[in-house]
Motif scaffolding. Structure first.
Motif, PDB file in Angstrom:
ATOM      1  N   UNK A 104       0.818  -1.276   0.005  1.00 13.24           N
ATOM      2  CA  UNK A 104       0.113   0.136  -0.016  1.00 13.24           C
ATOM      3  C   UNK A 104       0.913   1.170   0.087  1.00 13.24           C
ATOM      4  N   UNK A 105       0.342   2.371  -0.316  1.00 14.88           N
ATOM      5  CA  UNK A 105       1.072   3.655  -0.303  1.00 14.88           C
ATOM      6  C   UNK A 105       1.511   3.712   1.136  1.00 14.88           C
ATOM      7  N   UNK A 106       2.740   4.373   1.013  1.00 14.20           N
ATOM      8  CA  UNK A 106       3.564   4.910   2.386  1.00 14.20           C
ATOM      9  C   UNK A 106       4.040   3.647   2.707  1.00 14.20           C
ATOM     10  N   UNK A 107       3.887   2.509   2.354  1.00 13.68           N
ATOM     11  CA  UNK A 107       4.618   1.298   2.921  1.00 13.68           C
ATOM     12  C   UNK A 107       5.913   1.305   2.305  1.00 13.68           C
ATOM     13  N   UNK A 108       6.636   0.111   2.983  1.00 10.71           N
ATOM     14  CA  UNK A 108       8.242   0.062   2.492  1.00 10.71           C
ATOM     15  C   UNK A 108       8.236  -1.409   1.721  1.00 10.71           C
ATOM     16  N   UNK A 109       9.264  -1.708   0.870  1.00  6.42           N
ATOM     17  CA  UNK A 109       9.304  -2.862   0.248  1.00  6.42           C
ATOM     18  C   UNK A 109      10.722  -3.163   0.245  1.00  6.42           C
ATOM     19  N   UNK A 110      11.221  -4.423   0.147  1.00  6.77           N
ATOM     20  CA  UNK A 110      12.665  -5.032   0.068  1.00  6.77           C
ATOM     21  C   UNK A 110      12.635  -6.002  -1.079  1.00  6.77           C
ATOM     22  N   UNK A 111      13.582  -5.571  -2.087  1.00  6.54           N
ATOM     23  CA  UNK A 111      13.717  -6.757  -3.173  1.00  6.54           C
ATOM     24  C   UNK A 111      14.963  -7.217  -3.241  1.00  6.54           C
ATOM     25  N   UNK A 112      14.863  -8.394  -3.479  1.00 11.73           N
ATOM     26  CA  UNK A 112      16.274  -9.323  -3.249  1.00 11.73           C
ATOM     27  C   UNK A 112      16.783  -9.708  -4.843  1.00 11.73           C
ATOM     28  N   UNK A 113      18.035  -9.679  -4.961  1.00 14.10           N
ATOM     29  CA  UNK A 113      18.694 -10.058  -5.938  1.00 14.10           C
ATOM     30  C   UNK A 113      20.093 -11.181  -5.821  1.00 14.10           C
ATOM     31  N   UNK A 114      19.851 -12.433  -6.193  1.00 12.74           N
ATOM     32  CA  UNK A 114      21.014 -13.135  -6.127  1.00 12.74           C
ATOM     33  C   UNK A 114      21.713 -13.437  -7.496  1.00 12.74           C
ATOM     34  N   UNK A 115      22.862 -12.846  -7.660  1.00 10.82           N
ATOM     35  CA  UNK A 115      23.556 -12.718  -9.165  1.00 10.82           C
ATOM     36  C   UNK A 115      24.119 -14.113  -9.503  1.00 10.82           C
ATOM     37  N   UNK A 116      24.382 -14.407 -10.620  1.00 13.25           N
ATOM     38  CA  UNK A 116      25.120 -15.596 -11.127  1.00 13.25           C
ATOM     39  C   UNK A 116      26.397 -15.925 -10.397  1.00 13.25           C
ATOM     40  N   UNK A 117      26.506 -16.979 -10.014  1.00 11.90           N
ATOM     41  CA  UNK A 117      27.661 -17.305  -9.110  1.00 11.90           C
ATOM     42  C   UNK A 117      28.964 -16.854  -9.907  1.00 11.90           C
ATOM     43  N   UNK A 118      29.958 -16.178  -9.178  1.00 11.91           N
ATOM     44  CA  UNK A 118      31.104 -15.388  -9.695  1.00 11.91           C
ATOM     45  C   UNK A 118      31.024 -14.057 -10.343  1.00 11.91           C
ATOM     46  N   UNK A 119      29.701 -13.764 -10.620  1.00 16.09           N
ATOM     47  CA  UNK A 119      29.352 -12.226 -10.933  1.00 16.09           C
ATOM     48  C   UNK A 119      29.735 -11.534  -9.862  1.00 16.09           C
ATOM     49  N   UNK A 120      30.334 -10.524 -10.192  1.00 16.65           N
ATOM     50  CA  UNK A 120      30.496  -9.478  -9.076  1.00 16.65           C
ATOM     51  C   UNK A 120      29.883  -7.918  -9.256  1.00 16.65           C
ATOM     52  N   UNK A 121      29.209  -7.816 -10.212  1.00 11.99           N
ATOM     53  CA  UNK A 121      28.568  -6.802 -10.575  1.00 11.99           C
ATOM     54  C   UNK A 121      27.222  -6.934 -10.646  1.00 11.99           C
ATOM     55  N   UNK A 122      26.282  -6.070  -9.834  1.00 11.61           N
ATOM     56  CA  UNK A 122      24.802  -6.040  -9.862  1.00 11.61           C
ATOM     57  C   UNK A 122      24.163  -4.876 -10.324  1.00 11.61           C
ATOM     58  N   UNK A 123      23.247  -4.818 -11.460  1.00  8.37           N
ATOM     59  CA  UNK A 123      22.545  -3.611 -11.770  1.00  8.37           C
ATOM     60  C   UNK A 123      20.947  -3.557 -11.346  1.00  8.37           C
ATOM     61  N   UNK A 124      20.398  -2.844 -11.135  1.00 14.16           N
ATOM     62  CA  UNK A 124      19.090  -2.589 -11.055  1.00 14.16           C
ATOM     63  C   UNK A 124      18.256  -1.939 -11.994  1.00 14.16           C
ATOM     64  N   UNK A 125      17.110  -2.297 -12.478  1.00 19.15           N
ATOM     65  CA  UNK A 125      16.263  -1.474 -13.570  1.00 19.15           C
ATOM     66  C   UNK A 125      15.023  -1.624 -13.181  1.00 19.15           C
ATOM     67  N   UNK A 126      14.348  -0.641 -13.542  1.00 15.37           N
ATOM     68  CA  UNK A 126      12.808  -0.388 -13.332  1.00 15.37           C
ATOM     69  C   UNK A 126      12.327  -0.298 -14.633  1.00 15.37           C
ATOM     70  N   UNK A 127      11.160  -0.883 -15.094  1.00 17.52           N
ATOM     71  CA  UNK A 127      10.619  -0.994 -16.293  1.00 17.52           C
ATOM     72  C   UNK A 127       8.932  -0.571 -15.792  1.00 17.52           C
ATOM     73  N   UNK A 128       8.581   0.450 -16.247  1.00 18.72           N
ATOM     74  CA  UNK A 128       7.062   0.739 -16.100  1.00 18.72           C
ATOM     75  C   UNK A 128       6.294   0.200 -17.061  1.00 18.72           C
TER      76      UNK A 128
END
Lengths: 113, 114
Positions: B14-38
């Protein structure tokens, strides 16, 4: 300001024929270009890429052509198969920082039997 | 082959709430990117991390924060949620920050704010 543009929102091609998806960019600092394929409810899947030092890269049925002077690239799929039906995104990187990708708006490709 | 894992796949807040999204990369990948698609839009870069340090920042609202942990997984924290935050959030990983490394995307988290 859309730095990567895919002007065709959709494309319909007959099975077995060639599909050509186009992409234009405005930022002359872009030096690496990628094509991604996306099915509904899935993340983009990497297809093929090309560095700005090349003008062509081929991988199986997929070939990407780059025309730096025209700031234009295209993806050719031949022969087209029904499983190729998806949204195709063109993306570019300028080699600065962590190489974030700048995406085009996508083209929905439909392969008709 | 192992792919990028994102959790949860769907989230309703709901509006004004908080959210946490988690990402587990491919093993041995040390770079992570976040993108938003409306809806009906192309993916927009939010933020990236290399070796647990922020490496680049895009159009990420101040209400959002992210970090990469010692095991290379990343979390995107979103506070004071707004209706306009409803979107698909993709995480991608690569084995470095070179332009020659393709980014591999996870399946995305669909966030709906009501």
């Amino acid at each position: 300001d859309q730095q990567v543009k895919q002007n065709s929102p959709s494309l319909s091609v007959q099975e077995g024929r060639i599909s050509i998806l186009n992409c234009d960019y405005t930022n002359s600092m872009f030096d690496y270009f990628l094509w991604y394929k996306k099915y509904p409810a899935e993340g983009p899947t990497f297809l093929i890429s090309i560095s700005s030092i090349k003008d062509k890269n081929e991988d199986g049925r997929f070939t990407v052509f780059l025309n730096k002077s025209a700031k234009h690239l295209s993806l050719h799929i031949v022969p087209s198969q029904p499983g190729d039906s998806a949204v195709y995104f063109c993306a570019a990187s300028d080699g600065v920082g962590a190489q974030k990708l700048v995406f085009g708006q996508g083209t929905r490709l439909t392969i008709n039997p | 082959a192992a792919g990028v894992i994102q959790s949860p796949r769907h989230l309703i807040k709901e509006k004004r709430e908080t959210a946490t999204l988690k990402c587990y990369p491919i093993p041995r990948h040390d770079t992570v990117y976040w993108y938003q698609q409306g809806p009906g839009q192309d993916p927009q870069f939010l933020i990236s991390f290399y070796e647990k340090m922020q490496s680049d920042k895009g159009s990420i609202p101040d209400r959002f924060s992210a970090q990469q942990f010692s095991d290379y997984h990343s979390e995107l924290n979103m506070s004071s949620l707004e209706l306009g935050d409803s979107a698909l959030y993709f995480c991608a990983s690569s084995p470095g920050t070179s332009t020659r490394y393709e980014q591999y995307f996870g399946p995305g988290t669909r966030l709906t704010v009501t």
